[in-house]
Design a protein around this motif. Structure first.
Motif, PDB file in Angstrom:
ATOM      1  N   TYR A 292       0.863  -1.181   0.000  1.00  0.00           N
ATOM      2  CA  TYR A 292       0.000   0.000   0.000  1.00  0.00           C
ATOM      3  C   TYR A 292       0.900   1.230   0.000  1.00  0.00           C
ATOM      4  O   TYR A 292       2.063   1.168   0.424  1.00  0.00           O
ATOM      5  N   THR A 293       0.397   2.361  -0.459  1.00  0.00           N
ATOM      6  CA  THR A 293       1.177   3.595  -0.441  1.00  0.00           C
ATOM      7  C   THR A 293       0.379   4.721   0.210  1.00  0.00           C
ATOM      8  O   THR A 293      -0.850   4.756   0.135  1.00  0.00           O
ATOM      9  N   VAL A 294       1.114   5.613   0.848  1.00  0.00           N
ATOM     10  CA  VAL A 294       0.548   6.820   1.449  1.00  0.00           C
ATOM     11  C   VAL A 294       1.396   7.991   0.997  1.00  0.00           C
ATOM     12  O   VAL A 294       2.627   7.964   1.135  1.00  0.00           O
ATOM     13  N   ALA A 295       0.772   9.021   0.439  1.00  0.00           N
ATOM     14  CA  ALA A 295       1.513  10.204   0.005  1.00  0.00           C
ATOM     15  C   ALA A 295       2.095  10.928   1.219  1.00  0.00           C
ATOM     16  O   ALA A 295       1.423  11.091   2.237  1.00  0.00           O
ATOM     17  N   VAL A 296       3.354  11.341   1.123  1.00  0.00           N
ATOM     18  CA  VAL A 296       4.007  12.097   2.184  1.00  0.00           C
ATOM     19  C   VAL A 296       4.693  13.308   1.575  1.00  0.00           C
ATOM     20  O   VAL A 296       5.057  13.306   0.393  1.00  0.00           O
ATOM     21  N   ALA A 297       4.873  14.331   2.397  1.00  0.00           N
ATOM     22  CA  ALA A 297       5.524  15.561   1.937  1.00  0.00           C
ATOM     23  C   ALA A 297       7.015  15.495   2.257  1.00  0.00           C
ATOM     24  O   ALA A 297       7.408  15.409   3.417  1.00  0.00           O
ATOM     25  N   GLY A 298       7.845  15.496   1.210  1.00  0.00           N
ATOM     26  CA  GLY A 298       9.278  15.525   1.424  1.00  0.00           C
ATOM     27  C   GLY A 298       9.884  14.155   1.662  1.00  0.00           C
ATOM     28  O   GLY A 298       9.304  13.116   1.330  1.00  0.00           O
TER      29      GLY A 298
END
Length: 370
Positions: A292-298
């Motif tokens: 699964y993937t989760v968008a993250v900042a940086g």
């Protein structure tokens, strides 16, 4: 379990204040989940030397007997040291050189380190390594990275070389666990070395236009490996180890490529693994071989996990902006917040979070997880 409600931090005063310190109350994430601030400490205050604490004839003396088992290690920019779960700074030291530290010991590595020394948390000399290179410590495992970046050796606690490996290409990914060491190289080579110093396998996973290993991790039991491999047709690999045999049990190509060394980590029980990919965190369910993937900042700084519950936290950084994200497994964002700092760290121990920014450390308890 679904976590409802807002995950908010109330920012007041200086931007370098720790997020948890700025809570006016425990912030609920749902009917039974909340983040409860416990304490915030200033690193520059109330700092004592562990050796002095050990020699005190007081209850503190008993408290420091098992310092390696009870303290947490922190590195914040050019400051490192140890603190206790009750909010006592046990040691803090500043240096402009590279820092290696764990609950087992610490080493300060100048740019051109010669005969580096490893010290215990209380400042006693553990060993001195003859030669050039930088010490790396992972729990109680001691490594020396040679100049040039293509060689590494593991040492015993007595300073004896357990094994050494050199390669024509530089090391681009490295991880160790209780079971052994996994190394990735710029030419795409992946090598697994057991804790006895035997090379269990050395392979080139391939599958991409440009071979390179950008992230790798080995589970504590030595039976699983995760790997971020290649550029242009970059993919995540899940490798299973049975005896002396290895097998790629799952792989998945990514839509975009990361082009740097990436964070990779297993949970202590080996049920889940995390790999940083371009713009996201990949979460691998190792029992189901699902990703699964989760968008993250940086860039990922740290991932904290709860081996029992379903909530874990992620700290990421873009320029001077840090983002703290709470995620419910497998990939549901329960909430997030941002703050500005020069340096920060995140440690999660089950339902306890330690969050450091610049000159402060806070403890936050997670209440209500199952």
């Amino acid at each position: 379990m679904n976590i409802k409600g807002n995950f908010k931090f109330i920012l007041i005063g200086s931007t370098v204040f720790l997020i948890a310190y700025l809570f006016v109350a425990a912030i609920p994430l749902g009917s039974d989940i909340n983040f409860e601030p416990v304490w915030t400490i200033e690193i520059s205050q109330d700092s004592q030397d562990l050796k002095d604490l050990q020699n005190l004839e007081s209850p503190i003396e008993n408290k420091q007997i098992s310092i390696a088992a009870t303290s947490e290690t922190f590195i914040l920019g050019d400051t490192f040291g140890y603190f206790s779960p009750d909010g006592t700074i046990l040691k803090s030291t500043q240096t402009k050189d590279l820092i290696a530290a764990s609950s087992f010991g610490w080493s300060i590595n100048p740019q051109e380190a010669v005969n580096p020394i490893l010290y215990s948390p209380i400042g006693e000399k553990i060993l001195s390594i003859t030669g050039e290179g930088n010490i790396h410590i992972d729990e109680d495992r001691i490594y020396l990275f040679r100049p040039g970046g293509d060689g590494v050796s593991q040492y015993s606690k007595e300073g004896k070389i357990l094994w050494s490996r050199e390669h024509i290409a530089p090391i681009t990914a490295f991880n160790s666990s209780k079971a052994g060491t996994i190394i990735g190289y710029a030419d795409g080579k992946l090598m697994y070395i057991t804790k006895e110093g035997t090379t269990l396998f050395s392979i080139y996973p391939g599958g991409s236009n440009y071979q390179i290993i950008l992230g790798v991790a080995l589970s504590d039991d030595g039976k699983q490996i995760i790997c971020l491999s290649g550029i242009e047709k970059q993919r995540i690999l899940v490798i299973s180890i049975t005896g002396n045999q290895h097998k790629i049990v799952h792989h998945e190509y990514l839509e975009t490529d990361a082009r740097k060394n990436c964070f990779a980590h297993f949970t202590p029980n080996g049920n889940f693994a995390f790999v940083e990919v371009s713009g996201a965190l990949a979460i691998i369910d190792c029992k189901k071989n699902e990703i699964y993937t989760v968008a993250v900042a940086g860039e990922i700084v740290s991932v904290g996990e709860d081996p029992v519950g379903s909530l874990f936290t992620v700290l990421s950084k873009h320029d001077s902006i840090y983002t703290l994200t709470a995620i419910e497994r497998p990939n549901r964002i329960a909430g997030k917040t941002t703050f500005t700092a020069k340096n920060a760290f995140l440690i999660q121990r089950a339902n306890t979070i330690y969050l450091g920014t610049d000159s402060k450390i806070s403890r936050i308890n997670i209440r209500g997880t199952k």
